[in-house]
Design a protein around this motif. Structure first.
Motif, PDB file in Angstrom:
ATOM      1  N   GLY A 160      57.375 -37.337  69.453  1.00  0.00           N
ATOM      2  CA  GLY A 160      56.911 -38.694  69.184  1.00  0.00           C
ATOM      3  C   GLY A 160      55.979 -38.809  67.998  1.00  0.00           C
ATOM      4  O   GLY A 160      55.553 -39.912  67.644  1.00  0.00           O
ATOM      5  N   LEU A 161      55.632 -37.675  67.370  1.00  0.00           N
ATOM      6  CA  LEU A 161      54.732 -37.704  66.221  1.00  0.00           C
ATOM      7  C   LEU A 161      55.422 -38.279  64.995  1.00  0.00           C
ATOM      8  O   LEU A 161      56.597 -37.990  64.732  1.00  0.00           O
ATOM      9  N   GLU A 162      54.677 -39.057  64.229  1.00  0.00           N
ATOM     10  CA  GLU A 162      55.173 -39.543  62.955  1.00  0.00           C
ATOM     11  C   GLU A 162      54.777 -38.580  61.839  1.00  0.00           C
ATOM     12  O   GLU A 162      53.945 -37.685  62.047  1.00  0.00           O
ATOM     13  N   ALA A 163      55.367 -38.769  60.675  1.00  0.00           N
ATOM     14  CA  ALA A 163      55.134 -37.838  59.566  1.00  0.00           C
ATOM     15  C   ALA A 163      53.655 -37.745  59.227  1.00  0.00           C
ATOM     16  O   ALA A 163      52.964 -38.759  59.100  1.00  0.00           O
ATOM     17  N   ASN A 164      53.166 -36.496  59.117  1.00  0.00           N
ATOM     18  CA  ASN A 164      51.809 -36.164  58.675  1.00  0.00           C
ATOM     19  C   ASN A 164      50.717 -36.524  59.675  1.00  0.00           C
ATOM     20  O   ASN A 164      49.523 -36.446  59.341  1.00  0.00           O
ATOM     21  N   GLU A 165      51.073 -36.914  60.886  1.00  0.00           N
ATOM     22  CA  GLU A 165      50.054 -37.238  61.879  1.00  0.00           C
ATOM     23  C   GLU A 165      49.280 -35.989  62.290  1.00  0.00           C
ATOM     24  O   GLU A 165      49.744 -34.852  62.111  1.00  0.00           O
ATOM     25  N   VAL A 166      48.101 -36.217  62.863  1.00  0.00           N
ATOM     26  CA  VAL A 166      47.257 -35.135  63.363  1.00  0.00           C
ATOM     27  C   VAL A 166      47.340 -35.133  64.883  1.00  0.00           C
ATOM     28  O   VAL A 166      47.133 -36.168  65.529  1.00  0.00           O
ATOM     29  N   LEU A 167      47.658 -33.971  65.447  1.00  0.00           N
ATOM     30  CA  LEU A 167      47.671 -33.795  66.896  1.00  0.00           C
ATOM     31  C   LEU A 167      46.455 -32.965  67.288  1.00  0.00           C
ATOM     32  O   LEU A 167      46.281 -31.851  66.798  1.00  0.00           O
ATOM     33  N   PHE A 168      45.626 -33.507  68.155  1.00  0.00           N
ATOM     34  CA  PHE A 168      44.423 -32.809  68.605  1.00  0.00           C
ATOM     35  C   PHE A 168      44.614 -32.362  70.047  1.00  0.00           C
ATOM     36  O   PHE A 168      44.897 -33.174  70.937  1.00  0.00           O
ATOM     37  N   ILE A 169      44.476 -31.049  70.286  1.00  0.00           N
ATOM     38  CA  ILE A 169      44.561 -30.492  71.637  1.00  0.00           C
ATOM     39  C   ILE A 169      43.211 -29.886  71.980  1.00  0.00           C
ATOM     40  O   ILE A 169      42.811 -28.864  71.422  1.00  0.00           O
TER      41      ILE A 169
END
Length: 357
Positions: A116-125
């Motif tokens: 579901g991520l869009e281009a260049n998004e940041v995912l924080f875990i």
């Protein structure tokens, strides 16, 4: 407010106006609380080394027009790992998706987020070291090749279907870097270790937060709060809010040194930043067990807490403050612990002293 509306809701115009004023005040307070978090790298107080390193990584990525390398932030709770992840996304001008390691129990949980991520998004875990192994293994190919393999079916007929992902940047945060597996750690392009803050940095943070919260504070008042914050901005801001309550209700609204001392005493925070549980652990160690050594489980029973709480919440700061030592035989109070409780340490031979190796 017209008469028909007043009759419908059963409130007077004056009550309605007061309610609107209260709602507006609540919204302003919410915005002020949110504004305590820095929004840009140059707004961060402290962590100069990590801040400069991350700034270079982001600037290099902007020049190349590509997502920056994956970033791992490690350090004790409350030092700003979540805030840094928000700032990274803001500096890149992209959205931030947030989740936590314990929430990723199955590989499908992570796959749903990644696809579901869009281009260049940041995912924080957050707490990435607590992620389940199936999800972690799925993350390997996602981080390296921007691809996930979804297994369809079971047994010999199972088929792996590769799904391409948009390029993204993973920001992982951990309070226990030693629990990360080697393969996961090696896939991060940058590992940033956040350090505890100095009292001077915490004083600056307290002054900044007080200005945002619109509460008056003197330099001496800020010193008192900063000195009891355990080197942690989250604790400094929490103590500031409680002292603000005390100042507004009982002391005319301005936080002076005397007001801060009285308020923090009321909230059971002593001059070193020890709270009720910390002092209970030290008191039991000194008075019940004559300074130790005593095992952590026995010490936890003596204060009515779980062993994990004593070991993970209390002991790290007590050790760092030089009040408690972990030895092979158990926990031992240092001379400084006795003095802090207003007691004279025993002089028997063999007693552990804070200067021993």
């Amino acid at each position: 407010m017209d008469e028909d509306t007043t009759a419908e809701y059963g409130v007077s115009s004056e009550d309605w106006d007061r309610a609107l004023t209260a709602a507006e005040a609540t919204e302003l307070e919410r915005k002020a609380e949110a504004g305590i978090r820095p929004g840009k790298l140059d707004e961060i107080i402290g962590q100069g080394r990590v801040r400069e390193q991350i700034g270079l990584i982001l600037e290099g990525a902007r020049h190349r027009g590509t997502p920056p390398d994956h970033i791992l932030l490690s350090g004790p709770p409350g030092l700003g790992k979540t805030t840094l992840s928000m700032i990274i996304a803001a500096e890149l001008g992209v959205s931030l998706r947030q989740t936590s390691g314990p929430a990723l129990e199955r590989s499908g949980d992570l796959a749903a987020i990644l696809t579901g991520l869009e281009a260049n998004e940041v995912l924080f875990i957050d707490e990435i070291h607590r992620m389940a192994r199936p999800a972690e293994e799925l993350l390997y190919t996602a981080m390296e090749d921007y691809r996930v393999d979804v297994v369809v079916g079971k047994g010999p007929g199972a088929t792996a279907i590769p799904l391409e992902l948009e390029p993204f940047t993973l920001v992982g945060a951990t309070t226990r870097a030693g629990l990360l597996t080697g393969p996961l750690r090696d896939r991060f392009g940058f590992l940033g270790q956040l350090e505890f803050y100095s009292e001077g940095e915490l004083e600056a943070i307290v002054h900044r937060s007080a200005a945002i919260l619109n509460v008056g504070i003197t330099d001496d008042g800020a010193v008192q709060i900063a000195g009891r914050s355990r080197g942690t901005p989250r604790i400094a801001n929490r103590l500031l809010r409680r002292v603000r309550d005390f100042a507004q209700v009982r002391a005319g609204g301005t936080i002076t040194e005397a007001v801060a001392v009285e308020a923090l005493h009321l909230y059971d925070v002593d001059a070193l930043g020890l709270d009720r549980l910390d002092r209970a652990v030290l008191t039991a160690l000194v008075k019940t067990f004559n300074g130790g050594p005593v095992g952590p489980k026995t010490l936890a029973v003596a204060v009515g807490e779980q062993p994990d709480t004593v070991e993970e919440v209390c002991e790290p700061f007590l050790v760092r403050a030089g009040l408690l030592a972990r030895t092979p035989r158990g926990r031992v109070a240092t001379d400084a612990a006795w003095h802090h409780l207003g007691l004279r340490p025993p002089s028997a031979e063999g007693l552990f002293r804070s200067g021993d190796a």
